[in-house]
Design a protein around this motif. Sequence first.
Motif, PDB file in Angstrom:
ATOM      1  N   THR A  38      -6.047  15.296   9.848  1.00 43.37           N
ATOM      2  CA  THR A  38      -7.308  15.441  10.628  1.00 43.37           C
ATOM      3  C   THR A  38      -6.813  16.140  11.955  1.00 43.37           C
ATOM      4  OG1 THR A  38      -6.794  13.406  12.145  1.00 43.37           O
ATOM      5  CG2 THR A  38      -8.127  13.261  10.101  1.00 43.37           C
ATOM      6  N   LEU A  39      -7.721  16.585  12.825  1.00 47.39           N
ATOM      7  CA  LEU A  39      -7.359  17.355  13.810  1.00 47.39           C
ATOM      8  C   LEU A  39      -6.755  16.449  14.994  1.00 47.39           C
ATOM      9  CD1 LEU A  39      -7.829  20.016  15.363  1.00 47.39           C
ATOM     10  CD2 LEU A  39      -9.977  19.402  16.296  1.00 47.39           C
ATOM     11  N   LEU A  40      -7.282  15.160  14.896  1.00 51.05           N
ATOM     12  CA  LEU A  40      -6.666  14.282  15.857  1.00 51.05           C
ATOM     13  C   LEU A  40      -5.064  13.958  15.621  1.00 51.05           C
ATOM     14  CD1 LEU A  40      -6.556  12.090  18.147  1.00 51.05           C
ATOM     15  CD2 LEU A  40      -7.595  10.396  16.627  1.00 51.05           C
ATOM     16  N   LYS A  41      -4.899  13.821  14.127  1.00 48.34           N
ATOM     17  CA  LYS A  41      -3.772  13.628  13.633  1.00 48.34           C
ATOM     18  C   LYS A  41      -2.573  14.817  14.124  1.00 48.34           C
ATOM     19  CE  LYS A  41      -4.402  10.310  10.295  1.00 48.34           C
ATOM     20  NZ  LYS A  41      -4.335   9.873   8.811  1.00 48.34           N
ATOM     21  N   THR A  42      -2.999  16.100  13.810  1.00 49.47           N
ATOM     22  CA  THR A  42      -2.405  17.242  13.957  1.00 49.47           C
ATOM     23  C   THR A  42      -1.900  17.453  15.632  1.00 49.47           C
ATOM     24  OG1 THR A  42      -3.743  18.415  12.489  1.00 49.47           O
ATOM     25  CG2 THR A  42      -2.739  19.902  14.133  1.00 49.47           C
ATOM     26  N   TYR A  43      -3.013  16.942  16.418  1.00 50.98           N
ATOM     27  CA  TYR A  43      -2.697  17.046  17.994  1.00 50.98           C
ATOM     28  C   TYR A  43      -1.608  16.068  18.353  1.00 50.98           C
ATOM     29  CZ  TYR A  43      -6.394  20.366  19.166  1.00 50.98           C
ATOM     30  OH  TYR A  43      -7.071  21.593  19.221  1.00 50.98           O
ATOM     31  N   ASN A  44      -1.684  14.749  17.660  1.00 49.05           N
ATOM     32  CA  ASN A  44      -0.832  13.797  17.932  1.00 49.05           C
ATOM     33  C   ASN A  44       0.617  14.345  17.560  1.00 49.05           C
ATOM     34  OD1 ASN A  44      -2.673  11.863  19.249  1.00 49.05           O
ATOM     35  ND2 ASN A  44      -3.228  10.906  17.411  1.00 49.05           N
ATOM     36  N   ARG A  45       0.658  14.660  16.298  1.00 50.59           N
ATOM     37  CA  ARG A  45       1.992  15.221  15.983  1.00 50.59           C
ATOM     38  C   ARG A  45       2.537  16.242  16.853  1.00 50.59           C
ATOM     39  NH1 ARG A  45       6.776  14.370  14.868  1.00 50.59           N
ATOM     40  NH2 ARG A  45       7.803  15.579  13.739  1.00 50.59           N
ATOM     41  N   ILE A  46       1.972  17.133  17.264  1.00 51.73           N
ATOM     42  CA  ILE A  46       2.150  18.229  18.361  1.00 51.73           C
ATOM     43  C   ILE A  46       2.644  17.510  19.706  1.00 51.73           C
ATOM     44  CG2 ILE A  46       1.645  20.218  19.760  1.00 51.73           C
ATOM     45  CD1 ILE A  46      -0.139  21.238  17.305  1.00 51.73           C
ATOM     46  N   GLU A  48       3.936  14.378  20.117  1.00 48.02           N
ATOM     47  CA  GLU A  48       5.151  13.866  19.724  1.00 48.02           C
ATOM     48  C   GLU A  48       6.282  14.980  19.867  1.00 48.02           C
ATOM     49  OE1 GLU A  48       5.125  11.947  15.896  1.00 48.02           O
ATOM     50  OE2 GLU A  48       3.282  10.705  16.434  1.00 48.02           O
ATOM     51  N   LEU A  49       6.031  16.162  19.138  1.00 49.83           N
ATOM     52  CA  LEU A  49       6.984  17.216  19.194  1.00 49.83           C
ATOM     53  C   LEU A  49       7.463  17.616  20.775  1.00 49.83           C
ATOM     54  CD1 LEU A  49       6.449  19.322  15.930  1.00 49.83           C
ATOM     55  CD2 LEU A  49       8.261  17.994  16.793  1.00 49.83           C
ATOM     56  N   ARG A  50       6.288  17.618  21.406  1.00 51.05           N
ATOM     57  CA  ARG A  50       6.623  17.982  22.784  1.00 51.05           C
ATOM     58  C   ARG A  50       7.447  17.043  23.750  1.00 51.05           C
ATOM     59  NH1 ARG A  50       0.712  18.965  25.529  1.00 51.05           N
ATOM     60  NH2 ARG A  50       2.394  18.661  27.314  1.00 51.05           N
ATOM     61  N   GLU A  51       7.609  15.899  23.105  1.00 43.71           N
ATOM     62  CA  GLU A  51       8.534  14.890  23.780  1.00 43.71           C
ATOM     63  C   GLU A  51      10.162  15.181  23.457  1.00 43.71           C
ATOM     64  OE1 GLU A  51       7.651  12.733  26.375  1.00 43.71           O
ATOM     65  OE2 GLU A  51       5.774  13.853  25.941  1.00 43.71           O
ATOM     66  N   GLU A  52      10.475  16.022  22.531  1.00 38.35           N
ATOM     67  CA  GLU A  52      11.516  16.222  22.148  1.00 38.35           C
ATOM     68  C   GLU A  52      12.128  17.166  23.172  1.00 38.35           C
ATOM     69  OE1 GLU A  52      13.381  15.210  19.216  1.00 38.35           O
ATOM     70  OE2 GLU A  52      11.791  14.207  18.728  1.00 38.35           O
ATOM     71  N   PRO A  53      13.591  16.705  23.523  1.00 35.25           N
ATOM     72  CA  PRO A  53      14.261  17.491  24.638  1.00 35.25           C
ATOM     73  C   PRO A  53      14.186  19.038  24.446  1.00 35.25           C
ATOM     74  CG  PRO A  53      15.411  15.580  24.049  1.00 35.25           C
ATOM     75  CD  PRO A  53      14.537  15.469  22.816  1.00 35.25           C
ATOM     76  N   SER A  54      14.323  19.411  23.274  1.00 36.54           N
ATOM     77  CA  SER A  54      14.253  21.032  22.990  1.00 36.54           C
ATOM     78  C   SER A  54      12.984  21.595  23.211  1.00 36.54           C
ATOM     79  CB  SER A  54      14.893  21.304  21.581  1.00 36.54           C
ATOM     80  OG  SER A  54      16.233  21.059  21.394  1.00 36.54           O
ATOM     81  N   PHE A  55      12.160  20.782  23.052  1.00 35.08           N
ATOM     82  CA  PHE A  55      10.749  21.321  23.407  1.00 35.08           C
ATOM     83  C   PHE A  55      10.372  21.250  24.917  1.00 35.08           C
ATOM     84  CE2 PHE A  55       9.760  21.164  18.787  1.00 35.08           C
ATOM     85  CZ  PHE A  55       9.135  22.650  18.786  1.00 35.08           C
ATOM     86  N   TYR A  74      10.183  31.947  16.860  1.00 34.92           N
ATOM     87  CA  TYR A  74      11.335  31.775  17.815  1.00 34.92           C
ATOM     88  C   TYR A  74      12.016  30.395  17.661  1.00 34.92           C
ATOM     89  CZ  TYR A  74       7.513  28.785  19.707  1.00 34.92           C
ATOM     90  OH  TYR A  74       6.720  27.474  20.092  1.00 34.92           O
ATOM     91  N   LEU A  75      13.161  30.105  18.384  1.00 37.48           N
ATOM     92  CA  LEU A  75      13.977  29.131  18.246  1.00 37.48           C
ATOM     93  C   LEU A  75      13.689  28.374  19.693  1.00 37.48           C
ATOM     94  CD1 LEU A  75      16.253  27.672  16.698  1.00 37.48           C
ATOM     95  CD2 LEU A  75      17.772  29.089  17.964  1.00 37.48           C
ATOM     96  N   ARG A  76      13.672  27.182  19.521  1.00 41.42           N
ATOM     97  CA  ARG A  76      13.868  26.399  20.911  1.00 41.42           C
ATOM     98  C   ARG A  76      14.820  25.379  20.845  1.00 41.42           C
ATOM     99  NH1 ARG A  76       9.320  25.666  24.798  1.00 41.42           N
ATOM    100  NH2 ARG A  76      10.157  24.660  26.385  1.00 41.42           N
ATOM    101  N   GLN A  77      15.582  25.612  21.821  1.00 40.12           N
ATOM    102  CA  GLN A  77      16.743  24.507  21.757  1.00 40.12           C
ATOM    103  C   GLN A  77      17.192  24.170  23.164  1.00 40.12           C
ATOM    104  OE1 GLN A  77      19.572  25.474  19.045  1.00 40.12           O
ATOM    105  NE2 GLN A  77      20.670  23.307  19.208  1.00 40.12           N
ATOM    106  N   ALA A  78      17.594  22.975  23.687  1.00 41.95           N
ATOM    107  CA  ALA A  78      18.190  22.475  24.687  1.00 41.95           C
ATOM    108  C   ALA A  78      19.646  22.064  24.480  1.00 41.95           C
ATOM    109  CB  ALA A  78      17.612  21.280  25.116  1.00 41.95           C
ATOM    110  N   VAL A  82      19.121  18.812  19.000  1.00 40.66           N
ATOM    111  CA  VAL A  82      18.824  19.531  17.937  1.00 40.66           C
ATOM    112  C   VAL A  82      17.806  20.600  18.136  1.00 40.66           C
ATOM    113  CG1 VAL A  82      17.102  17.924  17.637  1.00 40.66           C
ATOM    114  CG2 VAL A  82      18.027  19.076  15.507  1.00 40.66           C
ATOM    115  N   GLY A  83      17.648  21.655  17.640  1.00 46.30           N
ATOM    116  CA  GLY A  83      16.876  22.832  17.763  1.00 46.30           C
ATOM    117  C   GLY A  83      15.679  22.934  16.921  1.00 46.30           C
ATOM    118  N   TYR A  84      14.773  23.521  17.292  1.00 46.17           N
ATOM    119  CA  TYR A  84      13.466  23.649  16.454  1.00 46.17           C
ATOM    120  C   TYR A  84      13.355  25.318  16.242  1.00 46.17           C
ATOM    121  CZ  TYR A  84      12.797  18.769  17.026  1.00 46.17           C
ATOM    122  OH  TYR A  84      13.016  17.429  17.145  1.00 46.17           O
ATOM    123  N   LEU A  85      12.745  25.503  14.962  1.00 44.93           N
ATOM    124  CA  LEU A  85      12.486  26.878  14.737  1.00 44.93           C
ATOM    125  C   LEU A  85      11.014  26.908  14.250  1.00 44.93           C
ATOM    126  CD1 LEU A  85      13.426  29.791  14.384  1.00 44.93           C
ATOM    127  CD2 LEU A  85      14.087  29.129  11.838  1.00 44.93           C
TER     128      LEU A  85
END
Length: 150
Positions: A38-46, A48-55, A74-78, A82-85
């Motif tokens: 659902t759109l709500l679940k999609t936004y909630n997952r995003i 959650e990912l924004r709380e990761e140190p690399s983001f 792009y690669l996002r890494q602190a 751990v990094g994210y692609l």
Amino acid sequence: MKWEPSENCGFSQSKTLQKSADCKNNVKSLLAYGSGKTLLKTYNRIIELREEPSFKWGKVITSENLGKSSVISYLRQADGFVGYLVAANVGKNQSELVDLVQRHQLASDTAKVVFFDSIDLTNHDDFKINNTISASHIILHPYQLLILKI
């Protein structure tokens, strides 16, 4: 909003209503699809990912020499985390095979799927959350977004 795949998308049995060419993507089918998306679940997952140190505070590392590729990535890494692609096919019509290992000079070929979004309702078993996939052989269709933990 189309309600179901029947004639006139479930609105009326009337023959005066203009027939819709595409009733396959509709509310009833989306609810029955079973993906739980659902759109709500999609936004909630995003979120959650924004709380990761690399983001939160990681560097954004883009690749150069993309040529005519419709896949942006792009690669996002602190440091020390751990990094994210992130990869998205922003093209309208063309699916594209991408080698993200070569494009971003990654040390490992494998990556874990942490997010996937597509407007296409077909099955995307390869991109299920927590699947480990090869980042050197990814086919992204138009308007697909993939985030991998590397």
